[in-house]
Design a protein around this motif. Sequence first.
Motif, short mmCIF file in Angstrom:
data_model
loop_
_atom_site.label_atom_id
_atom_site.label_comp_id
_atom_site.label_asym_id
_atom_site.label_seq_id
_atom_site.Cartn_x
_atom_site.Cartn_y
_atom_site.Cartn_z
N LYS A 72 0.85 -1.12 0.02
CA LYS A 72 0.09 0.09 0.10
C LYS A 72 0.86 1.24 0.10
O LYS A 72 1.14 2.12 1.00
CB LYS A 72 -0.79 -0.26 1.22
N VAL A 73 1.72 1.34 -1.10
CA VAL A 73 2.54 2.28 -1.16
C VAL A 73 2.80 3.25 -2.45
O VAL A 73 2.17 2.81 -3.58
CB VAL A 73 4.02 1.69 -0.92
N MET A 74 3.50 4.27 -2.42
CA MET A 74 3.41 4.98 -3.64
C MET A 74 4.07 4.50 -4.93
O MET A 74 3.57 4.67 -5.86
CB MET A 74 4.33 6.51 -3.48
N GLU A 75 4.99 3.78 -4.67
CA GLU A 75 5.61 2.86 -5.84
C GLU A 75 4.58 2.22 -6.69
O GLU A 75 4.51 2.17 -7.83
CB GLU A 75 6.73 2.04 -5.60
N VAL A 76 3.66 1.38 -5.83
CA VAL A 76 2.57 0.73 -6.87
C VAL A 76 1.75 1.77 -7.12
O VAL A 76 1.04 1.66 -8.32
CB VAL A 76 1.74 -0.16 -5.60
N CYS A 77 1.27 2.69 -6.43
CA CYS A 77 0.27 3.73 -7.12
C CYS A 77 0.88 4.29 -8.41
O CYS A 77 0.24 4.39 -9.28
CB CYS A 77 0.23 4.78 -6.11
N PHE A 78 2.14 4.61 -8.55
CA PHE A 78 2.63 5.16 -9.98
C PHE A 78 2.39 4.05 -10.81
O PHE A 78 2.01 4.67 -12.03
CB PHE A 78 4.20 5.25 -9.60
N GLN A 79 2.49 2.76 -10.65
CA GLN A 79 2.37 1.98 -11.70
C GLN A 79 0.99 1.83 -12.00
O GLN A 79 0.66 1.76 -13.34
CB GLN A 79 2.83 0.52 -11.35
N VAL A 80 0.05 2.00 -11.00
CA VAL A 80 -1.32 1.93 -11.51
C VAL A 80 -1.84 3.28 -12.14
O VAL A 80 -2.59 3.32 -13.43
CB VAL A 80 -2.24 2.04 -10.22
N LEU A 81 -1.21 4.48 -11.87
CA LEU A 81 -1.64 5.44 -12.59
C LEU A 81 -0.95 5.58 -14.13
O LEU A 81 -1.67 5.99 -14.78
CB LEU A 81 -0.85 6.71 -11.89
N GLU A 82 0.15 4.96 -14.25
CA GLU A 82 0.67 5.05 -15.50
C GLU A 82 -0.07 3.95 -16.31
O GLU A 82 -0.29 4.16 -17.43
CB GLU A 82 2.24 4.47 -15.48
N ALA A 83 -0.74 2.61 -15.92
CA ALA A 83 -1.51 1.65 -16.30
C ALA A 83 -2.89 2.62 -16.93
O ALA A 83 -3.29 2.63 -18.06
CB ALA A 83 -1.85 0.68 -15.38
N LEU A 84 -3.39 3.48 -15.81
CA LEU A 84 -4.59 4.35 -16.33
C LEU A 84 -4.37 4.92 -17.40
O LEU A 84 -5.14 5.21 -18.51
CB LEU A 84 -5.10 5.01 -15.10
N SER A 85 -3.30 5.58 -17.33
CA SER A 85 -2.95 6.53 -18.47
C SER A 85 -2.69 5.91 -19.80
O SER A 85 -3.10 6.21 -20.81
CB SER A 85 -1.46 7.28 -18.13
N ASP A 86 -1.86 4.75 -19.82
CA ASP A 86 -1.85 3.73 -20.99
C ASP A 86 -3.07 3.45 -21.56
O ASP A 86 -3.33 3.04 -22.53
CB ASP A 86 -0.86 2.74 -20.39
N TYR A 87 -4.07 3.07 -20.59
CA TYR A 87 -5.42 2.65 -20.88
C TYR A 87 -6.24 3.85 -21.47
O TYR A 87 -7.41 3.87 -21.94
CB TYR A 87 -6.09 1.96 -20.00
N GLU A 88 -5.74 5.03 -21.51
CA GLU A 88 -6.27 6.36 -21.91
C GLU A 88 -7.74 6.74 -21.15
O GLU A 88 -8.64 6.65 -21.87
CB GLU A 88 -6.47 6.36 -23.22
N ILE A 89 -7.81 6.21 -19.78
CA ILE A 89 -8.82 6.34 -18.73
C ILE A 89 -9.19 7.87 -18.75
O ILE A 89 -8.16 8.58 -18.68
CB ILE A 89 -8.67 5.78 -17.58
N VAL A 90 -10.36 8.41 -19.07
CA VAL A 90 -10.68 9.82 -18.63
C VAL A 90 -11.43 10.10 -17.60
O VAL A 90 -11.75 9.13 -16.90
CB VAL A 90 -11.27 10.22 -19.99
#
Length: 361
Positions: A72-90
């Motif tokens: 439950k840490v920032m490093e995992v959050c970054f990966q998820v945020l990048e995935a959302l961006s890659d999926y082009e989530i709006v």
Amino acid sequence: MKKIKCNSYTVEVGNLELSSFPALLQESFKDVRKVIVVDENTHDSCLEYLLTAFPTLEDAEVILLPTGEENKVMEVCFQVLEALSDYEIVRSDLIITLGGGVVSDMGGFIASIYKRGLPCIHIPTSLMGMVDAAIGGKTGIDLGNFKNQIGTFYDPVAVYVDQRFLSTLPEDEWKSGFAEVLKHALIADEKEWARLIGSKQDELFSDENVKKILEKSIAVKAKVVTEDPKEKGKRKSLNFGHTIGHAIEGYYLELNPMAHGNCIALGMIAEAFLSNQKGTLPSDELNEIVQVMMALYPCPEDLLTGVGIMLEIMKNDKKNDYEGIKTCFLDKIGQCSWNHLIDENDIKAAFNYLYQSYYKN
Ligand SMILES: NC(=O)c1ccc[n+]([C@@H]2O[C@H](COP(=O)([O-])OP(=O)(O)OC[C@H]3O[C@@H](n4cnc5c(N)ncnc54)[C@H](O)[C@@H]3O)[C@@H](O)[C@H]2O)c1
């Protein structure tokens, strides 16, 4: 279907298919993309049901979080945020969290910051998530030993509590969630405390009784949170057991992680002791609380070796202000007060009492 108002949204307790969830997906989120956040266990135990029961979710993106508090840490959050961006989530798309408190805390946090916030629905799958973590709009991640040091207040669109998910929850996780059930009774519902501790274990966890436990426990949290959403006063009562409990959890996180509820149960013994020492909680009620917690939750044998570090963790607790370390006291079973200053000697005495309760012989 039991509907419990919590701040700006409703918590529905009952069968998910009979809840407002399908209509919400159809009406409010028909043409948007959906992202379901799970961890490894809820991916295996809970996701298939969701995808098959609700065909509108069959095209959802699934984000898999590594299981456990240590993630439950920032490093995992970054990966998820990048995935959302890659999926082009709006920003109008929808995040659905399907998991325990780690998934709703981290998924809710990500929903609150990605593109300045997108709608989020929580479907808690652990007892802890159902009665506590998914209720009340607090999101958060840990920073080193410090629990929930980074986070936001962010209300979901809705929360759906379906106890059928609990059928795959391991026994230790039931016990962990039950600590918060006990806490809600201790701070606000004397009758429920008496009912819980007076029930035999097989009766306690019958389907009918679990429904009752969920409804009563969620009602306590929802009421407090609705009265004081940003923790200016009364919401602090929900922190009973957490000043010392979070320090225990933080200390053991890297050594030998302990379930959140186990740590809170130990924190409740220590803070009940302080309540008694400061002249509020009567001794017979303290003894009753200690007996109940000890019967359910273990205490590490090396607890006292970590007191110095746990004190340092407590000094950095986000609940403190410039005056020092503050905690909640039970005035009696069913009633709690907050903002009580405690010093190092109090805390050391509380750890000694806790340890002696388990290992005095
Ligand atoms: N935001 C809040 O107000 C709040 C309140 C209380 C707790 N919390 C946070 O919640 C977390 C603890 O929650 P938790 O105990 O649910 O932790 P968790 O999310 O780690 O879940 C516990 C374990 O149960 C598994 N699990 C969950 N549901 C399952 C299911 N249906 N079947 C099989 N396995 C399942 C998980 O994969 C995990 O291994 C802590 O991080 C704590 O800080 C937040």
